[in-house]
Design an enzyme around this catalytic site. Structure first.
Site, PDB file in Angstrom:
ATOM      1  N   CYS A 244      -3.437  51.371  58.655  1.00 56.51           N
ATOM      2  CA  CYS A 244      -3.300  51.425  57.828  1.00 56.51           C
ATOM      3  C   CYS A 244      -3.417  52.677  57.449  1.00 56.51           C
ATOM      4  CB  CYS A 244      -4.557  51.017  58.175  1.00 56.51           C
ATOM      5  SG  CYS A 244      -6.121  51.770  59.237  1.00 56.51           S
ATOM      6  N   HIS A 294     -10.819  51.525  60.458  1.00 58.43           N
ATOM      7  CA  HIS A 294      -9.806  50.801  59.551  1.00 58.43           C
ATOM      8  C   HIS A 294     -10.227  51.582  58.258  1.00 58.43           C
ATOM      9  CE1 HIS A 294      -7.264  48.510  57.922  1.00 58.43           C
ATOM     10  NE2 HIS A 294      -7.895  48.167  56.329  1.00 58.43           N
ATOM     11  N   HIS A 306      -3.880  48.469  52.009  1.00 61.58           N
ATOM     12  CA  HIS A 306      -4.526  49.075  52.652  1.00 61.58           C
ATOM     13  C   HIS A 306      -3.155  47.949  53.452  1.00 61.58           C
ATOM     14  CE1 HIS A 306      -7.140  45.258  54.263  1.00 61.58           C
ATOM     15  NE2 HIS A 306      -6.088  45.045  53.300  1.00 61.58           N
TER      16      HIS A 306
END
Length: 334
Positions: A244, A294, A306
């Site tokens: 990510c 994240h 993502h």
């Protein structure tokens, strides 16, 4: 379903309950356990998603620490080599001065050089009144180089240990991540193969429609979209695959912006904005406000691009299905 995010590092917890324990009802005879309900399975899947995010960023941070320690170690080794070369060059002069001390003073060579520690012995020579100022300077410099060498040796050993520890931590995080992925695959079967973190929600808006942006932001979005379908890779920074934060870093590099490597640092790499202020190109963070594990790139229409975890490729997803429930902050780069 959504969950209210909790600020701070407490959200970076790693779930430890196995899938087999979900909804377990152990009878008095100890022979039966109930299958998890759909709600329990979904909750466990989401726990594992958060765990995997945390493990990946722990892996990234450990990798960063390892690289930093390795660079420090290389620098220390270069300095140590220079110090050793300097000592070797000075040793001839020191030997000559010691010989003078032996022949020109009432002190014996043994007493002068070996009456105490090496540093003290050299200091004894330097303190002899009949030595010239230049000779004393040579000896003082030699003592300083000896002490420098000792310090560099100690620092190099400590730094090498730090590098090894960081590498062990990275490998451990990846190992725990592989176990979590196996469990998540089992949970997904219970859910009929429907990933609750990727499912579309009616009325979430946009579908796959691209939102136009201008200038640098468009370059960021174009790059990010071009990566959709590539594999999620532990610690990936491209070009074959990304995690990510690696995707975010590479996308914004297209606009000439150098972002930090980890989500822990990326969250501080721009201006904080609220959820209702987000625009295409903004960074969205999840699970923790101060130390998010994240990140995704907002692509407009209530969606983001993502990398979720190694079980699926990079994708564009609706925020309304799951991610808004664990959203903790947004940052505008630039």
């Amino acid at each position: 379903m959504t969950r209210n995010p909790v600020n701070g590092g407490a959200r970076r917890r790693f779930a430890t309950v196995g899938f087999a324990a979900l909804g377990a009802v152990v009878l008095s005879s100890g022979v039966a356990a109930a299958e998890p309900t759909a709600e329990e399975a979904q909750e466990r899947y989401e726990q594992l998603q958060e765990e995997l995010s945390g493990l990946n960023e722990a892996f990234n941070q450990a990798e960063e620490d390892h690289e930093t320690a390795q660079a420090e170690l290389e620098e220390l080794q270069e300095r140590l080599t220079e110090a050793e070369d300097e000592l070797e060059e000075m040793s001839g002069k020191v030997a000559g001065i010691a010989q003078v001390a032996y022949t020109g003073s009432p002190y014996s060579m043994f007493t002068v050089l070996f009456g105490g520690s090496p540093d003290a012995a050299l200091q004894n020579v330097a303190d002899l009144d009949f030595l010239s100022e230049g000779q004393q300077d040579v000896l003082s410099g030699y003592i300083e180089e000896v002490e420098l060498g000792e310090r560099l040796h100690a620092e190099a050993a400590e730094t090498e240990e730090k590098a090894a520890q960081a590498l062990d931590e990275a490998e451990a995080a990846q190992g725990r991540g592989e176990e979590a992925l196996e469990e998540q695959a089992e949970v997904l079967e219970t859910l009929g193969g429907v990933d609750p973190t990727s499912v579309e929600v009616a009325g979430s808006g946009g579908g796959g429609t691209e939102v136009a942006a201008s200038g640098d932001v468009q370059a960021v979005l174009d790059f990010a979209r071009a990566q959709i379908g590539k594999p999620y890779i532990w610690g990936g920074t491209g070009p074959d695959g990304y995690d990510c934060s690696g995707l975010v870093q590479a996308a914004w590099a297209q606009a000439g912006v150098s972002l930090p490597r980890t989500t822990y640092d990326q969250v501080n790499a721009g201006t904080r904005i609220s959820r209702d202020q987000v625009q295409p190109g903004d960074l969205l963070f999840f699970y923790s406000e101060s130390a998010p594990s994240h990140v995704g790139i907002y692509s407009g229409n209530g969606r983001m691009i993502h990398g979720s975890n190694p079980s699926k490729p990079l994708e564009e997803v609706s925020l309304a299905a799951y991610w808004d429930g664990v959203f903790t902050g947004a940052v505008r780069v630039g």
